[in-house]
Design an enzyme around this catalytic site. Structure first.
Site, PDB file in Angstrom:
ATOM      1  N   GLY A 124       0.802  -1.206   0.000  1.00 19.83           N
ATOM      2  CA  GLY A 124       0.000   0.000   0.000  1.00 19.83           C
ATOM      3  C   GLY A 124       0.841   1.263   0.000  1.00 19.83           C
ATOM      4  O   GLY A 124       1.879   1.354  -0.657  1.00 19.83           O
ATOM      5  N   CYS A 125       0.391   2.247   0.778  1.00 18.13           N
ATOM      6  CA  CYS A 125       1.038   3.564   0.788  1.00 18.13           C
ATOM      7  C   CYS A 125       2.485   3.514   1.262  1.00 18.13           C
ATOM      8  O   CYS A 125       3.269   4.412   0.953  1.00 18.13           O
ATOM      9  CB  CYS A 125       0.242   4.515   1.671  1.00 18.13           C
ATOM     10  SG  CYS A 125      -1.403   4.914   1.019  1.00 18.13           S
ATOM     11  N   ALA A 126       2.857   2.492   2.009  1.00 17.39           N
ATOM     12  CA  ALA A 126       4.234   2.383   2.510  1.00 17.39           C
ATOM     13  C   ALA A 126       5.184   1.774   1.496  1.00 17.39           C
ATOM     14  O   ALA A 126       6.398   1.753   1.715  1.00 17.39           O
ATOM     15  CB  ALA A 126       4.254   1.551   3.798  1.00 17.39           C
ATOM     16  N   GLY A 127       4.665   1.289   0.374  1.00 22.56           N
ATOM     17  CA  GLY A 127       5.474   0.504  -0.551  1.00 22.56           C
ATOM     18  C   GLY A 127       6.665   1.220  -1.145  1.00 22.56           C
ATOM     19  O   GLY A 127       7.732   0.623  -1.330  1.00 22.56           O
ATOM     20  N   LEU A 180       3.332   5.510   5.882  1.00 24.15           N
ATOM     21  CA  LEU A 180       2.495   4.587   6.647  1.00 24.15           C
ATOM     22  C   LEU A 180       1.709   3.729   5.675  1.00 24.15           C
ATOM     23  O   LEU A 180       1.296   4.196   4.612  1.00 24.15           O
ATOM     24  CB  LEU A 180       1.530   5.362   7.544  1.00 24.15           C
ATOM     25  CG  LEU A 180       2.163   6.264   8.607  1.00 24.15           C
ATOM     26  CD1 LEU A 180       1.113   7.171   9.226  1.00 24.15           C
ATOM     27  CD2 LEU A 180       2.834   5.421   9.679  1.00 24.15           C
TER      28      LEU A 180
END
Length: 363
Positions: free
Chosen positions: A143-146, A347
């Site tokens: 997700g956004c942390a990738g 995050l």
């Protein structure tokens, strides 16, 4: 150690203003007038001016199967990833000389908004003169942390191979996960925040001959840290339905910045003997305005240090994992003084936090 020498972007051609998306949502969703008056202000408060999508406005008005969405993901992901890769390896703002594709030793492909097996890096290899003996590291589901995690994994690999180079592609086409008949608030919030984008980053080991191709002062990754909160799987992610990927987006995320993330970053700074006030900039993934404001509150630092996180959010929205590459792109264009330090953070689902210390050095 490893240096981030260049960034390239693949920006989709369909651009919609936040006002246009708001009007579109009021037309598509089967909410009552009372519900609309309560829910639609989220579009006005998101600090987003415009976003880019791989599909046009009319596409959102029709229902689409999971297969149709994923077929579009496959086609557009390849197209815009190639644009980002080409831009990264030939970016005259950051490179004295182009980097040939044959020089890449590891390719990392990051995405969470579509499915492909074999992973899409193999399709990219067919379109460019990438060596057959290249190492591959596809990362899915972060997700956004990738994007931040991809940088950390490249850093780990280059510590073991300091004479090598890494190309990371972070590709997120969030629009293709839109579910027309999902009236849950999380879907509306996602529609108010998410955009499409692709970013590519070139990382070069400290002993690589290609380090001399890079211009001026650039960020060197010094340390990284990962943290994953147990029993937090419901905070963000996807529910897989017959219609595709259904967004999970909890309202608790800003509060978790004040607890889980606060503990992570305070421990990280303490372990590395860094005073938060000495940090030149925060290259923070903007989960949304409230997340950025919660980070500012935790750190008690001026908003100016987050300026490009806000600007990218305003001009592109939240593009999941690709967003940090857009923010890095803006900081790289600035004349950051040598030896200054930045914190890159993101995050993601899990619930997870990724932190990196970047020191700006000529070599």
């Amino acid at each position: 150690m490893s240096f981030i020498c260049s960034i390239g972007l693949g920006i989709p051609s369909n651009e919609l203003s936040q006002h246009s998306v708001k009007n579109l949502v009021s037309e598509i969703f089967t909410y009552s007038e009372k519900q609309l008056s309560r829910l639609l202000p989220v579009f006005d408060h998101a600090m987003i001016n415009k976003r880019q999508f791989v599909v046009g406005e009319e596409w959102f008005k029709e229902k689409h199967s999971f297969q149709e969405k994923n077929d579009l993901y496959h086609r557009h992901a390849i197209n815009y990833s190639l644009q980002a890769m080409d831009a990264c390896l030939t970016n005259k703002e950051f490179l004295k000389q182009d980097i040939p594709y044959e020089a890449i030793d590891l390719i990392i492909f990051v995405s969470s908004t579509g499915i492909a097996t074999p992973s899409l890096d193999t399709y990219l290899m067919n379109e460019r003169p990438i060596r057959e003996d290249i190492s591959r590291m596809p990362l899915w589901g972060l997700g956004c942390a990738g994007g931040a995690i991809g940088l950390s994994r490249a850093f780990d690999w280059l510590k073991a191979h300091p004479d090598k180079t890494v190309l990371i592609i972070s590709c997120e086409l969030c629009s293709l996960t839109f579910q027309k008949d999902d009236n849950q608030k999380s879907n509306l919030i996602g529609t108010a925040l998410f955009g499409d984008g692709v970013g590519a980053a070139l990382l070069v080991g400290e002993n690589s001959t290609y380090l001399s191709h890079a211009k001026k002062v650039k960020p060197q990754i010094k340390h990284t840290s990962s943290a994953t909160m147990k029993n937090s799987n419901s905070v963000m992610g996807w529910d897989i339905t017959n219609d595709g990927l259904e967004v999970v987006f909890s309202k608790s995320i800003p509060a978790l910045v004040q607890t889980f993330w606060k503990k992570h970053i305070e421990t990280f700074l303490q372990d590395n003997n860094i005073n938060r006030n000495e940090i030149y900039s925060f290259i923070s993934h903007p989960g949304g305005k409230k997340v950025l404001e919660a980070m500012e509150d935790v750190l008690q630092v001026p908003q100016e240090k987050f300026k490009h996180s806000y600007r990218v959010l305003g001009n592109h929205g939240n593009m999941s994992s690709a967003t940090v590459f857009y923010i890095l792109h803006e900081w790289l264009k600035e004349e950051v003084p040598e030896k200054e330090q930045s914190i890159l953070s993101a995050l993601g689902p899990g619930f997870s936090s990724e932190l990196l210390i970047l020191e700006w050095n000529e070599r």
